[in-house]
Design an enzyme around this catalytic site. Sequence first.
Site, mmCIF file in Angstrom:
data_model
loop_
_atom_site.group_PDB
_atom_site.id
_atom_site.type_symbol
_atom_site.label_atom_id
_atom_site.label_comp_id
_atom_site.label_asym_id
_atom_site.label_seq_id
_atom_site.Cartn_x
_atom_site.Cartn_y
_atom_site.Cartn_z
ATOM 1 N N HIS A 114 80.534 7.367 24.224
ATOM 2 C CA HIS A 114 80.068 6.488 23.156
ATOM 3 C C HIS A 114 79.141 5.399 23.699
ATOM 4 O O HIS A 114 78.370 4.820 22.929
ATOM 5 C CB HIS A 114 81.266 5.868 22.435
ATOM 6 N N SER A 173 75.704 11.036 22.482
ATOM 7 C CA SER A 173 75.768 12.464 22.756
ATOM 8 C C SER A 173 74.377 13.001 23.055
ATOM 9 O O SER A 173 73.372 12.509 22.531
ATOM 10 C CB SER A 173 76.373 13.205 21.558
ATOM 11 N N LYS A 185 83.288 19.503 10.668
ATOM 12 C CA LYS A 185 83.041 20.592 11.622
ATOM 13 C C LYS A 185 84.124 20.646 12.686
ATOM 14 O O LYS A 185 84.622 21.726 13.028
ATOM 15 C CB LYS A 185 81.666 20.403 12.277
ATOM 16 N N ASP A 186 84.509 19.487 13.214
ATOM 17 C CA ASP A 186 85.566 19.456 14.233
ATOM 18 C C ASP A 186 86.898 19.917 13.669
ATOM 19 O O ASP A 186 87.657 20.634 14.347
ATOM 20 C CB ASP A 186 85.712 18.045 14.805
ATOM 21 N N GLU A 241 98.025 32.087 37.748
ATOM 22 C CA GLU A 241 97.569 32.201 36.371
ATOM 23 C C GLU A 241 96.037 32.295 36.358
ATOM 24 O O GLU A 241 95.361 31.848 37.288
ATOM 25 C CB GLU A 241 98.025 30.983 35.554
#
Length: 398
Positions: free
Chosen positions: A211, A215, A239-240, A283
Site C-alpha cells: 500500500h 500495485s 473479484k477477490d 511433500e
Amino acid sequence: MMNHTPTPPSHWLDRRLPFLRPFCRHMARFPMPPVNLLWTIGACLIAAFGLMIVSGIFLALHYQPDMTQAFESIEAIERRVPSGWLVRSIHTGGVSMLFAALYLHIGRGLWYGSYKAPRELVWLSGLIVMLLFMVTAFAGYVLPWGQMSYWGATVITHAVDAVPAIGHPLLVYLLGEETLGNIALHRFFILHFTLGFIIATLIGLHIICLHGTGSSNPTLDSPQPDKTTRPFAPFYVVKDSLAVCIFLALLAGLIFFLPGLLSKIDNITPANPLKTPADITPEWYLAPWFAMLRAIPSRLGGLIIAASSLLVLFALPWLDISPRHNATYRPFIRIGMGLFFLAFLTLIVAGLQPATPLWAWISRGALLVWFLVFLVLLPFTAWQERKAAQSSQKDVQS
C-alpha cells in the site's frame, strides 16, 4: 432536565480508535490499476492462511509433542475427537493449496517484474514470508511422527552436519541431542506453532509495503498502456471474493474426493528409527529443494546450491535493471521465464522420485536452467534494454 442522546457506536469507536475510520477509508479507496485475475491469488493466500491458523490451534489442543504419544494423538484426533478428521484434513489439504497459491503468486511477480523499484520491499518481504512458510511446513511435517516424517526430518536436519567446523555442534544445538528425539520433537512443535503468528505479522508488513508503493500495472509496457485506476471496494473486493470461493471449492474437492493425496502411505505407520523406508520423499511443495540436495554428490555442495537458488531470488531487484517490467513484451525474458517455470516443475517431479542417476542428472539440468536464467540471461537482457532505452531517450532530446 438535560436531554442525553445516545452516542452512535461509530462515534464511540472514533473517539477511542481515531485511526480506524481513516484506515478503513484508505483500504476501500485504495486505487488499483487494471490488473488481471492473477492478482486475486493474494486474497486466496490470506484465506488459506486464516484456515491454517484456526485449524492449527484446534489441533494443538489435542496434540502431544512426545515420541511415545505423538502418533497416537494424531490417531485420536482422526478417530475419536468430534470432527477431528475434518479439521486435520483442512489443515493438511490447506497447506498444499496454500503453497500452490504461494508459488503462483511468486511466479506472477516474476513474470510481471513486481520486484522492480520502487517495490523492492514488497518483493523481499514476500520472499521472507515464503521462507518462513517452508520452515513452518517442514516443522509441521515432523509432528505426526510417522515413518516418513521421522526419516524425512533426519535427512534434512543432517544436511546441516555438512557445514565445516560448526555443522555438527550446530545440529546438536538445534536438536538438543545427537539424533531426533523428544527434545527435537518438542522444539519442532513450538517452532511450528509460533511461526504462524510471526508470519501473520510479516504478512501485515507485506501489505503495508504494497500500500505504500501501490500495485504494479501489467499494461504499462504494452503498446497501449492503461493508466486508469479504480477503488479497491467494491470492484476488486468482488473479484477477490469470487476467487476465494473458487479456491475454497477446490480445497473442499481435495479434502472430500482426493483424500489419498493428503498423506503418504509410509506416514500412516509410527516412526521406526531402526527401519529406513525404501524411498524417502518430502511433500511436493518442498520437493524442489530436496531434489537440489540430492542432485549434488556433496552434502555441503547440495546445501550451498539450495541456499543459492533462494538467494538469487532476493537479488532480482538488482540483477534486473531494465526499465521494462512485463515479460510478455520482453521476448528473451519471456522464453527465460518459461524455461524457469518448466525447470521448477521438473524439480518438483524429480524430488518426488526415487534417488536414481537419471533423476539426479535431470535435476542438475533444471538447476542449470535456474541459474542461467537469473544470473546470465536476465542481467544481460536487462543491460541491453536499459542501454536501448537510454539511447532512444537521447534521440528524443536531440
